[in-house]
Every structure is written in C-alpha cells, then in structure tokens.
Enzyme design. Structure first.
Site, PDB file in Angstrom:
ATOM      1  N   LEU A   1     -39.581-110.416  66.218  1.00  0.00           N
ATOM      2  CA  LEU A   1     -39.645-110.202  64.779  1.00  0.00           C
ATOM      3  C   LEU A   1     -38.483-109.321  64.312  1.00  0.00           C
ATOM      4  CD1 LEU A   1     -41.428-110.842  62.276  1.00  0.00           C
ATOM      5  CD2 LEU A   1     -42.303-108.526  62.532  1.00  0.00           C
ATOM      6  N   TYR A   2     -38.091-108.369  65.157  1.00  0.00           N
ATOM      7  CA  TYR A   2     -36.930-107.539  64.822  1.00  0.00           C
ATOM      8  C   TYR A   2     -35.708-108.411  64.565  1.00  0.00           C
ATOM      9  CZ  TYR A   2     -32.828-104.632  65.706  1.00  0.00           C
ATOM     10  OH  TYR A   2     -31.597-104.022  65.611  1.00  0.00           O
ATOM     11  N   ALA A   3     -35.435-109.346  65.478  1.00  0.00           N
ATOM     12  CA  ALA A   3     -34.288-110.236  65.313  1.00  0.00           C
ATOM     13  C   ALA A   3     -34.435-111.093  64.063  1.00  0.00           C
ATOM     14  CB  ALA A   3     -34.140-111.125  66.545  1.00  0.00           C
TER      15      ALA A   3
ATOM     16  N   THR B   1     -35.980-110.348  61.290  1.00  0.00           N
ATOM     17  CA  THR B   1     -35.726-109.569  60.077  1.00  0.00           C
ATOM     18  C   THR B   1     -34.239-109.276  59.902  1.00  0.00           C
ATOM     19  OG1 THR B   1     -36.152-107.445  61.205  1.00  0.00           O
ATOM     20  CG2 THR B   1     -38.025-108.508  60.090  1.00  0.00           C
ATOM     21  N   LYS B   2     -33.530-109.098  60.998  1.00  0.00           N
ATOM     22  CA  LYS B   2     -32.082-108.871  60.902  1.00  0.00           C
ATOM     23  C   LYS B   2     -31.359-110.145  60.471  1.00  0.00           C
ATOM     24  CE  LYS B   2     -31.058-104.581  61.704  1.00  0.00           C
ATOM     25  NZ  LYS B   2     -30.294-103.801  60.701  1.00  0.00           N
TER      26      LYS B   2
END
Length: 334
Positions: free
Chosen positions: A151-153, A155-156
């Site tokens: 999810l981090y990737a 959002t980026k």
C-alpha cells in the site's frame, strides 16, 4: 533562493535542509512531527536545524488544507521539495488509512496550495517501491510501474500521478525522484541499519528476511542529497528530452531514479555493519515478508545524463559513517 521542504524533521529532510542552508539558501521547513517513530529523534534533528541562519519552521499537518495553504502562501518558495509522507512498507499493511491520508490526501492538499502559488520547480520524493512486481532489472524510469506490491508503494504511485496532472493542468515544472534504499546518520529507527546496529551491539538476534538473499541498491544519504540539490536547477521543459528520458509528452514532468545502480546483498551489508561495530550478528533467518521484493537496482543513466554524477559512496564507507554517528547517538542514551 527560498526553498520549502516538507518533512523537514525527517531523515532525508533534515540532511537536505542542512545542505541547502550550507549552500546559502533560505529554507522554510514544515513537519507535523507525528509519532510513527520516537518524536525525540525528529526533535533532535530539528534542534540542530533551528540555530542555522536562514532556517524557519512551522508545525503543519498536510491533512489540514487551511493551515497548509496559509503556510505555502507565506513561504513564497521558488523551489519545493515534498518529502513529508507516512513511510514504511510493512506498517502500511497494518495502518492503511494513515498512508492514504498522509501520502494521497496530504499530497493533493499541497498541490492545491501550490496551484495558487506555483513554484519554479516542484520535486516530489517517491520510491523505488513503485516498480513493485516489475521483474526487469535494473529498473528504468520508462518501465511500467503499475503493479505495486504494498500500500505504501501504491500511495507513492498515486502521488506521482497527482503531480503529473497538476504539472499538465497548471504548467508546474515537476520532478518525481524515486529513491533507492537510503541509509546514513539520523536514519529512521524502523529501518534495517538502525535496528540491526542496536541488536548487534547488544548481542541480540536480528531478523533477516528473504533468508539473506535480498539485494538492495543502497544509497548513502549525503550522495542522495547532493543529487537532489543538483536536480534543483534541472526543471523539466516540455519538448527538450534527453536520451532515454522519462520526460512527459504533455507536461513539464520527469521521473528520475536516485541510485547508483550497484546492488548489494543483505548479508554483505550485515557483514559491513559487523566490521564497523566490531561484533558478530546473531542471525534469525526468515522468509520474505508481504510487500517486499527480492532485489532493487537503479538504471542510473538518466541521472548521469542530467546531473553528470552518480551516488558513489561504498557500503563500507557509508556504514562506517553511520556507525560512528550511531555510537555517539546511543552514547547519549537515545
């Protein structure tokens, strides 16, 4: 010039602010000082910045559009580095809303503020994690990056898309920098270098994911900052691409890897830490974790063409500098 740095009390933001100030720029720092990790480390960084000539600071949350808009309007910055974000791959599985609010909503709020007060160059901190399931190495900026594994990737990648749309609609020259495994003094406590150093020094086991087979394109933070500062004066211009460029056909927008293109095996990184600390690590070998990739490697040809140099600090040199800082920092009881 006047430079606005969001996430100024963060790991990379702190180093960037110091370098900008040393070069004679005025720096307007912004940070929410959230408690994702010990705020004392953020405050330590901020305490070092505050006495420096040309530095001013505001505690502002990206998710507060009114406060953010007023802050951006007052700053009147020519260059904006947007580094503030909720970091961490594994934590994004546990707290997805934190990432969506900070990295997507917060970035959209900043872009709205910048639409009213456009800078000469917006530089957005993205990540090599956006390459996700891409099995081709090295990662090139022109590769597809539509299969994020965390999810981090995601959002980026969303942030990159938002920056592109604002760049197109309002002609804001923008560069999205994809960082590759940054390490160095004042690094985050949730990252491997600091976690490993503390455990090795204490004789405690360290968790080694991927059974030690993972490879990372480690980038020493001072090399990263030097590249970021060089990129400042290289705002994208439509219709003026370099060879192999990622320059958009419809916006003054570019994607840019920041990495040396020299991946190192995790076990070699641990061995470098052992040498610098003068102690052996106790290894707890574990399988890959959700959201992780086996290897990262930057295709650095566009970076070299744009600024003429590449990150060059060796692992042994960078780790030695990190450990020197760690031993001083740990000695203060932190």
């Amino acid at each position: 010039m006047t430079v606005l740095v969001t996430g100024a009390a963060g790991f990379i933001g702190f180093h960037l602010c110091r370098a900008l100030l040393a070069a004679g720029h005025s720096v307007v720092g912004l940070d929410a000082l959230t408690n994702y990790y010990d705020p004392a480390l953020k405050q330590t960084r901020l305490d070092l910045l505050m006495p420096m000539r040309g530095f001013s600071f505001g505690r502002v949350d990206l998710t507060d559009p009114a406060a953010l808009g007023a802050f951006v309007a007052a700053a009147q910055a020519e260059t904006v580095f947007h580094l503030a974000a909720q970091p961490g791959v594994r934590y994004s599985i546990e707290a997805p809303q934190s990432y969506i609010q900070s990295n997507v909503v917060g970035t959209a709020n900043l872009l709205e503020a910048l639409r009213q007060h456009p800078p000469e160059h917006l530089i957005f901190a993205s990540t090599s994690s956006v390459y996700g399931g891409n099995s081709r190495l090295p990662y090139a900026e022109t590769d597809r990056a539509d299969s994020p594994l965390s999810l981090y990737a995601a959002t980026k990648k969303s942030g990159e898309a938002l920056v592109h749309s604002y760049s197109h609609l309002w002609s804001i020259p923008s560069t999205c920098l994809r960082f590759f495994t940054v390490y160095g003094p004042f690094g985050r406590p949730d990252m491997a270098p600091l976690k490993f150093a503390r455990a090795i020094a204490a004789g405690e086991p360290i968790d080694v994911y991927g059974n030690g087979q993972m490879r990372r394109d480690f980038t020493y933070v001072e090399d990263l900052v030097a590249a970021m500062m060089a990129v400042m004066g290289k705002a994208p211009v439509m219709g003026q691409p370099l060879e192999g460029d990622s320059l958009s056909a419809v916006a003054p927008f570019r994607l840019l890897n920041i990495g040396g293109g020299r991946p190192v095996e995790l076990m070699d990184f641990i061995a470098s830490l052992e040498r610098a600390l003068g102690a052996k690590a106790v290894l707890n070998m574990l399988p890959m974790q959700p959201g992780d990739v086996v290897a990262t490697e930057a295709d650095a040809r566009l970076l070299k063409a744009l600024i003429g140099v590449l990150p060059s600090t060796s692992i042994d040199e960078g780790v030695a500098k990190f450990v020197e800082w760690y031993q001083q920092y740990a000695g203060k009881g932190s």
